[in-house]
Write a protein that holds these residues in place. Structure first.
Motif, PDB file in Angstrom:
ATOM      1  N   ILE A  88      42.892  31.747  46.000  1.00  0.00           N
ATOM      2  CA  ILE A  88      43.379  33.080  45.641  1.00  0.00           C
ATOM      3  C   ILE A  88      44.105  33.644  46.864  1.00  0.00           C
ATOM      4  CG2 ILE A  88      42.710  35.450  45.006  1.00  0.00           C
ATOM      5  CD1 ILE A  88      40.452  34.207  43.328  1.00  0.00           C
ATOM      6  N   VAL A  89      45.306  34.158  46.629  1.00  0.00           N
ATOM      7  CA  VAL A  89      46.137  34.655  47.725  1.00  0.00           C
ATOM      8  C   VAL A  89      46.335  36.161  47.564  1.00  0.00           C
ATOM      9  CG1 VAL A  89      48.400  34.466  48.847  1.00  0.00           C
ATOM     10  CG2 VAL A  89      47.364  32.443  47.822  1.00  0.00           C
ATOM     11  N   GLN A  90      46.115  36.903  48.644  1.00  0.00           N
ATOM     12  CA  GLN A  90      46.381  38.353  48.612  1.00  0.00           C
ATOM     13  C   GLN A  90      47.679  38.628  49.363  1.00  0.00           C
ATOM     14  OE1 GLN A  90      44.527  40.960  51.394  1.00  0.00           O
ATOM     15  NE2 GLN A  90      44.197  42.570  49.900  1.00  0.00           N
ATOM     16  N   GLY A  91      48.667  39.187  48.678  1.00  0.00           N
ATOM     17  CA  GLY A  91      49.968  39.438  49.303  1.00  0.00           C
ATOM     18  C   GLY A  91      50.910  38.328  48.933  1.00  0.00           C
ATOM     19  N   PHE A  92      51.970  38.668  48.171  1.00  0.00           N
ATOM     20  CA  PHE A  92      52.902  37.643  47.700  1.00  0.00           C
ATOM     21  C   PHE A  92      54.273  37.896  48.327  1.00  0.00           C
ATOM     22  CE2 PHE A  92      54.810  35.393  43.782  1.00  0.00           C
ATOM     23  CZ  PHE A  92      54.398  34.141  44.210  1.00  0.00           C
ATOM     24  N   GLY A  93      54.251  38.182  49.644  1.00  0.00           N
ATOM     25  CA  GLY A  93      55.486  38.391  50.392  1.00  0.00           C
ATOM     26  C   GLY A  93      55.881  37.083  51.045  1.00  0.00           C
ATOM     27  N   ASN A  94      56.501  37.180  52.195  1.00  0.00           N
ATOM     28  CA  ASN A  94      56.984  35.974  52.869  1.00  0.00           C
ATOM     29  C   ASN A  94      55.860  34.955  53.084  1.00  0.00           C
ATOM     30  OD1 ASN A  94      57.379  34.235  55.244  1.00  0.00           O
ATOM     31  ND2 ASN A  94      59.402  35.136  55.276  1.00  0.00           N
ATOM     32  N   VAL A  95      54.777  35.394  53.728  1.00  0.00           N
ATOM     33  CA  VAL A  95      53.709  34.456  54.089  1.00  0.00           C
ATOM     34  C   VAL A  95      52.946  33.995  52.844  1.00  0.00           C
ATOM     35  CG1 VAL A  95      51.621  34.156  55.463  1.00  0.00           C
ATOM     36  CG2 VAL A  95      53.510  35.513  56.370  1.00  0.00           C
ATOM     37  N   GLY A  96      52.564  34.954  51.991  1.00  0.00           N
ATOM     38  CA  GLY A  96      51.777  34.612  50.799  1.00  0.00           C
ATOM     39  C   GLY A  96      52.528  33.707  49.843  1.00  0.00           C
TER      40      GLY A  96
ATOM     41  N   GLU B  69      44.121  45.346  37.017  1.00  0.00           N
ATOM     42  CA  GLU B  69      44.730  46.609  37.449  1.00  0.00           C
ATOM     43  C   GLU B  69      44.429  46.856  38.932  1.00  0.00           C
ATOM     44  OE1 GLU B  69      47.264  49.365  36.589  1.00  0.00           O
ATOM     45  OE2 GLU B  69      46.451  48.336  34.829  1.00  0.00           O
ATOM     46  N   ASN B  70      43.142  46.613  39.307  1.00  0.00           N
ATOM     47  CA  ASN B  70      42.758  46.795  40.706  1.00  0.00           C
ATOM     48  C   ASN B  70      42.867  45.446  41.420  1.00  0.00           C
ATOM     49  OD1 ASN B  70      41.585  47.133  43.163  1.00  0.00           O
ATOM     50  ND2 ASN B  70      39.656  48.016  42.402  1.00  0.00           N
ATOM     51  N   PRO B  71      43.878  45.288  42.309  1.00  0.00           N
ATOM     52  CA  PRO B  71      44.109  43.963  42.915  1.00  0.00           C
ATOM     53  C   PRO B  71      42.898  43.442  43.679  1.00  0.00           C
ATOM     54  CG  PRO B  71      45.410  45.673  44.033  1.00  0.00           C
ATOM     55  CD  PRO B  71      44.810  46.311  42.821  1.00  0.00           C
ATOM     56  N   ASN B  72      42.115  44.368  44.265  1.00  0.00           N
ATOM     57  CA  ASN B  72      40.988  43.917  45.089  1.00  0.00           C
ATOM     58  C   ASN B  72      39.905  43.216  44.280  1.00  0.00           C
ATOM     59  OD1 ASN B  72      42.291  44.781  47.280  1.00  0.00           O
ATOM     60  ND2 ASN B  72      41.185  46.721  47.486  1.00  0.00           N
ATOM     61  N   ASP B  73      39.846  43.491  42.958  1.00  0.00           N
ATOM     62  CA  ASP B  73      38.850  42.809  42.116  1.00  0.00           C
ATOM     63  C   ASP B  73      39.046  41.293  42.159  1.00  0.00           C
ATOM     64  OD1 ASP B  73      37.854  45.236  41.449  1.00  0.00           O
ATOM     65  OD2 ASP B  73      38.669  45.291  39.400  1.00  0.00           O
ATOM     66  N   SER B  74      40.314  40.877  42.254  1.00  0.00           N
ATOM     67  CA  SER B  74      40.586  39.437  42.202  1.00  0.00           C
ATOM     68  C   SER B  74      40.103  38.709  43.458  1.00  0.00           C
ATOM     69  CB  SER B  74      42.077  39.184  41.989  1.00  0.00           C
ATOM     70  OG  SER B  74      42.784  39.608  43.132  1.00  0.00           O
ATOM     71  N   LEU B  75      39.938  39.449  44.550  1.00  0.00           N
ATOM     72  CA  LEU B  75      39.471  38.795  45.782  1.00  0.00           C
ATOM     73  C   LEU B  75      38.027  38.318  45.634  1.00  0.00           C
ATOM     74  CD1 LEU B  75      40.830  41.261  48.523  1.00  0.00           C
ATOM     75  CD2 LEU B  75      42.035  39.484  47.272  1.00  0.00           C
ATOM     76  N   GLU B  76      37.332  38.901  44.670  1.00  0.00           N
ATOM     77  CA  GLU B  76      35.903  38.605  44.513  1.00  0.00           C
ATOM     78  C   GLU B  76      35.645  37.524  43.467  1.00  0.00           C
ATOM     79  OE1 GLU B  76      34.184  42.468  43.802  1.00  0.00           O
ATOM     80  OE2 GLU B  76      35.237  43.296  45.535  1.00  0.00           O
ATOM     81  N   LEU B  77      36.716  36.940  42.928  1.00  0.00           N
ATOM     82  CA  LEU B  77      36.536  35.899  41.904  1.00  0.00           C
ATOM     83  C   LEU B  77      36.131  34.580  42.552  1.00  0.00           C
ATOM     84  CD1 LEU B  77      39.718  36.705  39.777  1.00  0.00           C
ATOM     85  CD2 LEU B  77      37.332  37.124  39.110  1.00  0.00           C
ATOM     86  N   GLU B  78      35.522  33.723  41.741  1.00  0.00           N
ATOM     87  CA  GLU B  78      35.115  32.387  42.195  1.00  0.00           C
ATOM     88  C   GLU B  78      36.352  31.593  42.633  1.00  0.00           C
ATOM     89  OE1 GLU B  78      32.067  30.413  43.123  1.00  0.00           O
ATOM     90  OE2 GLU B  78      31.477  31.708  41.442  1.00  0.00           O
ATOM     91  N   CYS B  79      36.336  31.069  43.850  1.00  0.00           N
ATOM     92  CA  CYS B  79      37.430  30.179  44.300  1.00  0.00           C
ATOM     93  C   CYS B  79      36.941  29.449  45.546  1.00  0.00           C
ATOM     94  CB  CYS B  79      38.698  30.970  44.612  1.00  0.00           C
ATOM     95  SG  CYS B  79      38.547  32.053  46.034  1.00  0.00           S
ATOM     96  N   ASP B  80      37.665  28.380  45.928  1.00  0.00           N
ATOM     97  CA  ASP B  80      37.276  27.657  47.140  1.00  0.00           C
ATOM     98  C   ASP B  80      37.843  28.339  48.387  1.00  0.00           C
ATOM     99  OD1 ASP B  80      35.991  25.676  45.628  1.00  0.00           O
ATOM    100  OD2 ASP B  80      37.885  24.609  45.317  1.00  0.00           O
TER     101      ASP B  80
ATOM    102  N   GLU C  27      45.885  44.169  57.634  1.00  0.00           N
ATOM    103  CA  GLU C  27      44.574  44.139  58.289  1.00  0.00           C
ATOM    104  C   GLU C  27      43.524  44.900  57.461  1.00  0.00           C
ATOM    105  OE1 GLU C  27      47.372  45.191  59.740  1.00  0.00           O
ATOM    106  OE2 GLU C  27      47.182  47.227  60.493  1.00  0.00           O
ATOM    107  N   ASN C  28      42.264  44.672  57.813  1.00  0.00           N
ATOM    108  CA  ASN C  28      41.110  45.404  57.238  1.00  0.00           C
ATOM    109  C   ASN C  28      41.020  45.318  55.709  1.00  0.00           C
ATOM    110  OD1 ASN C  28      40.410  46.209  59.807  1.00  0.00           O
ATOM    111  ND2 ASN C  28      41.649  48.079  59.691  1.00  0.00           N
ATOM    112  N   GLN C  29      41.266  44.155  55.158  1.00  0.00           N
ATOM    113  CA  GLN C  29      41.195  43.984  53.705  1.00  0.00           C
ATOM    114  C   GLN C  29      39.827  43.473  53.268  1.00  0.00           C
ATOM    115  OE1 GLN C  29      43.779  44.962  51.581  1.00  0.00           O
ATOM    116  NE2 GLN C  29      44.305  45.861  53.558  1.00  0.00           N
ATOM    117  N   ILE C  30      39.177  42.674  54.130  1.00  0.00           N
ATOM    118  CA  ILE C  30      37.833  42.186  53.834  1.00  0.00           C
ATOM    119  C   ILE C  30      36.888  42.954  54.755  1.00  0.00           C
ATOM    120  CG2 ILE C  30      36.353  40.152  53.636  1.00  0.00           C
ATOM    121  CD1 ILE C  30      38.866  38.464  53.406  1.00  0.00           C
ATOM    122  N   THR C  31      36.104  43.829  54.156  1.00  0.00           N
ATOM    123  CA  THR C  31      35.275  44.760  54.934  1.00  0.00           C
ATOM    124  C   THR C  31      33.808  44.604  54.520  1.00  0.00           C
ATOM    125  OG1 THR C  31      35.408  46.471  53.273  1.00  0.00           O
ATOM    126  CG2 THR C  31      37.183  46.423  54.881  1.00  0.00           C
TER     127      THR C  31
END
Ligand code: NAD
Length: 471
Positions: free
Chosen positions: A227-235, A290-301, A309-313
Motif C-alpha cells: 500500500i502506497v501513501q502519496g501518488f506523486g513523483n516518488v509514490g 473517503e478517508n485516505p488514512n483508513d487504507s494505511l491500516e489495511l492488511e498488507c506486507d 512527515e508525521n503520517q504514522i503516529t
C-alpha cells in the motif's frame, strides 16, 4: 518519549540514540548535529489579478563538512523553518549513509501550488532563486537544490535559467541545480530515481531469508502486497517499479481519498486517470475510501508512506498491520509510532536510507554537468564493438549462431544503464552496511534507523577528522 517534539528535535532524538553507540567527543557530536545556517526569505509577488502578496521561503544548510550542500526545494503550506532544518539534517545523514560527498540542505516556500497560476509560480520561483543568489545560498560548489514535494523539473529549469542569466560566464553554472529536464542539462533517470531507489532498497531488504523470517514473510519481493501513501513523483515511480518486480500494489492513498483492490491496481491506468481527472476519486476497478488514512491500516506486507512527515503516529500505529514500513517520504514515522511498530516486530526501512535514490542520481547529474560530457558518450561504441568481437569469436569456436534477439542484448552502456547500475550499487552497498552495523550491536538492540544514523555519524566524524578540526 515525547510526541510533541518539533520535527528537528525528533531528528536530533534519533541522532542522540545512535550517538550513544559511538565514543566521539561531545563537541564533535554537537557540531555534526547542529544546523550550520538557515535563512528566512520574504519577498513580494504581484499576482495575476494585480494584488501584492508576501511570500515566505527558507533555505537551511545543515552541514558544511562537505560542499556543496544538497537538498530539495518543496512547495507546501506546511513549510516552516523547523521543518526545513529537520529535512536539511536528514539530507546530511542520508548523503553520509549512501556515501555521497555533499552536506545536507533543504529549502521550501510556504504555499499551496494549486492556488497559483503557472506564471505566478514562475515569478515566485525566479524571485526565490534571485534571493538565494543574493544571500549566497546557491551555486555549483555552494548549495545545489533539487525537486521535492510540490516541485518538479519545471521549477528546476526556472532556477537554472535564473542562475545562468545572472552568471553568464560561469562555466559550471549548469551544476547549480539538479533534477533539471533532460534537454536542460538534466540526466536520464533523475525523475524516476527516488522511486526506483525505494524499490532497489526494498528488493535488497526482502532478499535476506533470516530478516524476512523475523517478520513472518518469505524472502523476495515477488508477490508481496503493497500500500502506497502519496501518488506523486516518488509514490508513482515506486509503485511502477514495484509492479515490474511482480510485487502487487493493492492500495494507493492520496490526499482526497484512497483506492484499494486486493488483486492489485493497474498503476499506469490509475496514473492516467489521475492526470486526466486530477484525482483518484471515482477510479473504476477499485474500492474507494473517503478517508485516505483508513487504507494505511489495511492488511498488507509493505506500507510505503510517500507523501509527507508525521503520517504514522502513536494514534494510528497500533492499527497498522504491514510487516515492513518502507519510508519513501522524509520523516513519515514519529518516534512513538516507530517504537510501537518495532514492538510489534515490523521491519522499518528508514528514510535516511530508502529515499536516497534521488540525491544519488542528483550527484550523478552534478558530476555530468561539471564534466560537460554525458555518461556513456566516450566508451559506448567501443564497448559495443568489443562485445561484438567477443561474440564473434564465441560463435566461431562453438558453431552456435546467435539470433537477432540474443544479439540485441549486447550493447555498450548508455546513460540510463550507467545511472541505474550506479543507483542499484549504491542502494545495495548502503543496506549491507546497515545490516553489518545491526549485526555488530545485535538486531534486538539496534534497528535499521539507528544503524543508519550510526553509520552516518562515523562517516561525518571521519570527514571532520580529515579536516584536522577534531582529534
Ligand atoms: P510530490 O509533490 O510529487 O507528491 C506528493 C503526493 O502526496 C501528491 O500527489 C500529494 O497529493 C500527496 N499527498 C499529500 N498529502 C497527502 C496525504 N495526507 N495523504 C496522501 N497523499 C498525500 O512529492 P514527491 O517528490 O513525490 O515527495 C514525496 C515525499 O518524498 C516527500 O516527503 C519528499 O520529501 C520525499 N522525497 C522526495 C524526493 C524526490 O526526488 N522528489 C527525494 C527524496 C525524498
Amino acid at each position: 518519549m515525547v510526541e510533541s517534539l518539533s520535527f528537528f528535535q525528533k531528528v536530533n532524538e534519533n541522532f542522540d540514540k545512535a550517538a550513544k553507540f559511538t565514543d566521539y567527543p561531545k563537541g564533535l557530536l554537537e557540531q555534526i548535529k547542529i544546523c550550520n545556517s538557515s535563512c528566512h526569505f520574504t519577498f513580494p509577488i504581484k499576482r495575476d489579478d494585480g494584488t501584492i502578496e508576501t511570500i515566505h521561503g527558507w533555505r537551511a544548510e545543515h552541514s558544511h563538512h562537505n560542499l556543496p550542500t544538497k537538498g530539495g526545494i518543496r512547495y507546501s503550506t506546511l513549510v516552516n523553518e523547523d521543518e526545513i532544518m529537520a529535512l536539511a539534517a536528514l539530507m546530511t545523514y542520508k548523503c553520509a549513509v549512501v556515501d555521497i560527498p555533499f552536506g545536507g540542505a533543504k529549502g521550501g516556500i510556504q504555499l499551496n501550488r494549486n492556488e497559483y497560476t503557472d506564471s505566478e509560480l514562475e515569478r515566485i520561483t525566479r524571485r526565490f532563486t534571485y534571493e538565494l543568489i543574493q544571500k549566497n545560498y546557491i551555486g555549483p560548489g555552494i548549495d545545489v537544490p533539487a525537486p521535492d514535494f510540490g516541485t518538479s523539473e519545471i521549477e528546476m529549469a526556472w532556477i537554472f535559467d535564473t542562475y545562468l542569466t545572472m552568471s553568464p560566464d560561469k562555466l559550471d553554472a549548469i551544476a547549480c541545480v539538479t533534477g533539471k529536464p533532460i534537454k536542460q542539462n538534466g540526466i536520464q533517470g533523475r525523475k524516476e530515481a527516488t522511486g526506483r531507489g525505494v524499490v532497489f532498497g526494498l528488493e535488497e531488504a526482502c532478499s535476506f531469508e533470516d530478516d524476512m523470517k523475523q517478520v513472518g514473510l518469505d524472502p523476495g519481493i515477488r508477490g508481496k502486497t503493497v500500500i502506497v501513501q502519496g501518488f506523486g513523483n516518488v509514490g508513482y515511480h515506486a509503485s511502477k517499479y514495484l509492479t515490474e518486480t511482480d510485487a502487487i500494489v493493492i492500495g494507493i492513498a492520496e490526499i482526497d481519498g484512497a483506492i484499494y483492490h486486493p488483486k492489485g491496481i493497474d498503476i499506469e491506468k490509475a496514473s492516467t486517470f489521475r492526470n486526466e481527472t486530477g484525482s483518484i476519486r471515482h477510479y473504476p476497478d477499485a474500492t474507494f475510501f473517503e478517508n485516505p488514512n483508513d487504507s494505511l491500516e489495511l492488511e498488507c506486507d509493505i506500507l510505503i508512506p510517500a507523501a509527507l512527515e508525521n503520517q504514522i503516529t502513536a494514534a494510528n500505529a497500533p492499527r497498522i498491520k504491514a510487516r515492513i514500513i518502507g519510508e519513501a517520504a522524509n520523516g513519515p514515522t514519529t518516534a512513538k509510532a516507530h517504537e510501537i511498530l518495532q514492538q510489534r516486530g515490523a521491519l522499518i526501512i528508514p528514510d535516511t536510507y530508502l529515499n536516497a535514490g534521488g540525491v544519488t542520481v542528483s550527484y550523478f547529474e552534478w558530476l555530468r554537468n561539471l564534466s560537460h560530457v554525458g555518461f556513456g558518450r566516450l566508451a559506448r561504441r567501443y564497448e559495443e564493438s568489443a562485445y561484438n568481437a567477443m561474440l564473434h569469436f564465441i560463435e566461431q569456436a562453438t558453431g552456435y549462431q546467435l539470433s537477432d534477439e540474443e544479439r540485441g542484448h549486447v550493447h555498450g552502456a548508455n546513460e540510463t544503464d550507467i545511472v541505474n547500475s550506479g543507483l542499484q550499487d549504491t542502494m545495495v552497498n548502503a543496506y549491507q552496511e546497515i545490516r553489518e552495523t545491526r549485526a555488530k550491536y545485535g538486531r534486538e538492540v539496534v534497528d535499521c534507523r539507528t544503524a543508519a544514523f550510526i553509520n552516518a555519524i562515523h562517516k561525518i566524524a571521519q570527514s571532520y577528522m580529515q579536516l584536522g578540526i577534531f582529534p
